[in-house]
Enzyme design. Structure first.
Site, PDB file in Angstrom:
ATOM      1  N   LEU A   1      45.295  14.113  30.913  1.00 21.82           N
ATOM      2  CA  LEU A   1      45.733  14.649  32.296  1.00 21.82           C
ATOM      3  C   LEU A   1      44.617  14.816  32.975  1.00 21.82           C
ATOM      4  O   LEU A   1      43.645  15.765  32.389  1.00 21.82           O
ATOM      5  CB  LEU A   1      46.565  16.046  31.904  1.00 21.82           C
TER       6      LEU A   1
ATOM      7  N   VAL B   1      38.609  15.602  19.107  1.00 16.23           N
ATOM      8  CA  VAL B   1      38.758  15.214  17.944  1.00 16.23           C
ATOM      9  C   VAL B   1      40.577  15.477  17.339  1.00 16.23           C
ATOM     10  O   VAL B   1      41.189  14.816  16.874  1.00 16.23           O
ATOM     11  CB  VAL B   1      38.112  15.849  16.581  1.00 16.23           C
TER      12      VAL B   1
ATOM     13  N   LEU C   1      49.526  13.589  24.203  1.00 15.57           N
ATOM     14  CA  LEU C   1      48.528  14.117  24.949  1.00 15.57           C
ATOM     15  C   LEU C   1      47.149  14.042  24.422  1.00 15.57           C
ATOM     16  O   LEU C   1      47.181  14.754  23.314  1.00 15.57           O
ATOM     17  CB  LEU C   1      48.636  15.604  25.802  1.00 15.57           C
ATOM     18  N   LEU C   2      46.512  13.030  24.873  1.00 19.79           N
ATOM     19  CA  LEU C   2      44.873  12.975  24.254  1.00 19.79           C
ATOM     20  C   LEU C   2      44.035  13.669  25.269  1.00 19.79           C
ATOM     21  O   LEU C   2      43.932  13.547  26.431  1.00 19.79           O
ATOM     22  CB  LEU C   2      44.430  11.584  24.166  1.00 19.79           C
ATOM     23  N   SER C   3      43.041  14.472  24.857  1.00 17.93           N
ATOM     24  CA  SER C   3      42.004  15.165  25.744  1.00 17.93           C
ATOM     25  C   SER C   3      40.682  14.453  25.483  1.00 17.93           C
ATOM     26  O   SER C   3      39.689  14.672  26.343  1.00 17.93           O
ATOM     27  CB  SER C   3      41.720  16.620  24.999  1.00 17.93           C
TER      28      SER C   3
ATOM     29  N   CYS D   1      48.039  27.329  31.952  1.00 21.13           N
ATOM     30  CA  CYS D   1      47.884  25.826  32.032  1.00 21.13           C
ATOM     31  C   CYS D   1      48.922  25.173  31.346  1.00 21.13           C
ATOM     32  O   CYS D   1      49.368  23.933  31.575  1.00 21.13           O
ATOM     33  CB  CYS D   1      46.563  25.518  31.712  1.00 21.13           C
TER      34      CYS D   1
ATOM     35  N   CYS E   1      39.647  27.110  27.993  1.00 21.67           N
ATOM     36  CA  CYS E   1      40.420  25.805  27.987  1.00 21.67           C
ATOM     37  C   CYS E   1      40.506  25.183  29.557  1.00 21.67           C
ATOM     38  O   CYS E   1      39.994  24.027  29.798  1.00 21.67           O
ATOM     39  CB  CYS E   1      41.574  25.488  27.267  1.00 21.67           C
TER      40      CYS E   1
END
Length: 354
Positions: free
Chosen positions: A33, A11, A6-8, A100, A195
């Site tokens: 997402l 960093v 999972l990439l947001s 979440c 978040c």
């Protein structure tokens, strides 16, 4: 082994991806997402994902890893936003980040891709240990960044599929890695605040869904009206910020929901009103405590843990007795239990006692 990361766009998750590649894993796919609904964003803030996606694409291009954008907007609204709104309506203080993680990142997302992957990797600050197929959630090495509080409502089944590569690293070390390997987002600032809101201001989110309603601010000790506010749903027990009155500092001590009244006390009186006993319910145990020895609790996200004892009551209610008083215990928030650095699970605060 097939791995989903999972990439947001930040960093941390990017370094988590790099760590897995360094370990020799090759069958990796990344996911971003997408959760916020466009009609909300047009009113309460800038689009939070355009910059994110640009960084996700740049990072995946650097490492030659495929990525996919998954929309979980409807699921997010139904499973997280509606929960937060309903809690605010009844005067509680919600903890949407907990849900979440439980219902979206490792819930709805799991439902879509879980069967296709052996491991789900994220940039969370926490650790997972597997002792003979007995999974344990533990605090990260970096206690300031530790996110075990927000992961406390995951099930053992969810945890068994997760891996957190950053659990043994400090934030400073992660930044050093990002610069060493020249990540495209190496200078991107950390996200601040809640978040689940991203760039959206919390008060704007509340105002959009619940509006404003004038009410009185009353000094608890004297009954004197000191000012007005725009709705009890903007306040939580123990809150100091946002009470724009002279002769402070002032703290929220009570909320009268039916009459839309906020009660406050000054710092001297407020510190005399701390509580050390309260009730919790709706408990999620990742692993139940074997005894009350070395048991501690977090009332909110942060470094501080308070030693405590617990007593199981009827109807799945637990009485919590803190070793020292806390000054912001608010119904609706969550109390998370620990034994040393193991996160055992948590429960929703029902009411304060003494």
């Amino acid at each position: 082994m097939k791995i989903a990361v999972l990439l947001s766009g930040g960093v941390d998750s990017s370094v988590a991806l790099y760590t897995m590649i360094q370990k020799g894993y090759k069958n990796i796919k990344c996911y971003y997402l997408k959760i916020w609904l466009e009609d909300e964003l047009s009113y309460i803030g800038e689009c939070p994902w355009e910059e994110d996606i640009n960084y996700v694409e740049a990072v995946c291009t650097k490492f030659n890893v495929p990525y996919e954008i998954i929309s979980l907007q409807d699921e997010y609204y139904k499973r997280v936003v509606t929960y937060a709104i309903e809690e605010l309506k009844i005067g509680n203080t919600p903890s949407p980040d907990i849900f979440c993680n439980q219902r979206i990142k490792f819930g709805a997302f799991f439902d879509k891709i879980n069967e296709h992957y052996d491991l789900i990797v994220t940039g969370h600050y926490a650790k997972i240990e597997n002792k003979n197929n007995h999974y344990i959630l533990k605090q990260a090495k970096d206690k300031i960044k530790d996110q075990s509080y927000f992961l406390s409502h995951l099930s053992r089944e969810q945890i068994s599929k997760l891996h957190f590569p950053l659990g043994d690293l400090l934030k400073t070390e992660i930044r050093q890695i990002a610069h060493k390997i020249d990540l495209p987002n190496k200078n991107r600032k950390d996200s601040q605040g809640i978040c689940f809101l991203g760039k959206i201001k919390y008060d704007e989110f509340i105002k959009y869904h619940l509006g404003e309603l004038k009410g009185n601010i009353i000094e608890q000790e004297t009954g004197k009206i000191l000012g007005t506010h725009n709705g009890y749903w903007f306040f939580t027990i123990g809150q100091r910020k946002g009470i724009k009155l002279s002769h402070g500092p002032w703290f929220v001590t009570e909320k009268d929901i039916q009459n839309n009244i906020i009660y406050i006390s000054n710092s001297v009186n407020y510190l005399a009103q701390g509580k050390h006993q309260f009730l919790v319910h709706k408990t999620n145990w990742i692993n139940k405590p074997v005894n009350n020895i070395d048991l501690s609790a977090k009332i909110r996200h942060g470094e501080k843990k308070i030693k405590c004892k617990i007593e199981m009551l009827k109807n799945d209610i637990i009485k919590v007795d803190l070793e020292e008083k806390d000054y912001g215990i608010s119904p609706g928030q969550f109390c998370i239990f620990y034994q040393e650095d193991e996160c055992l699970g948590g429960a929703q605060i029902l009411q304060t006692l003494t």
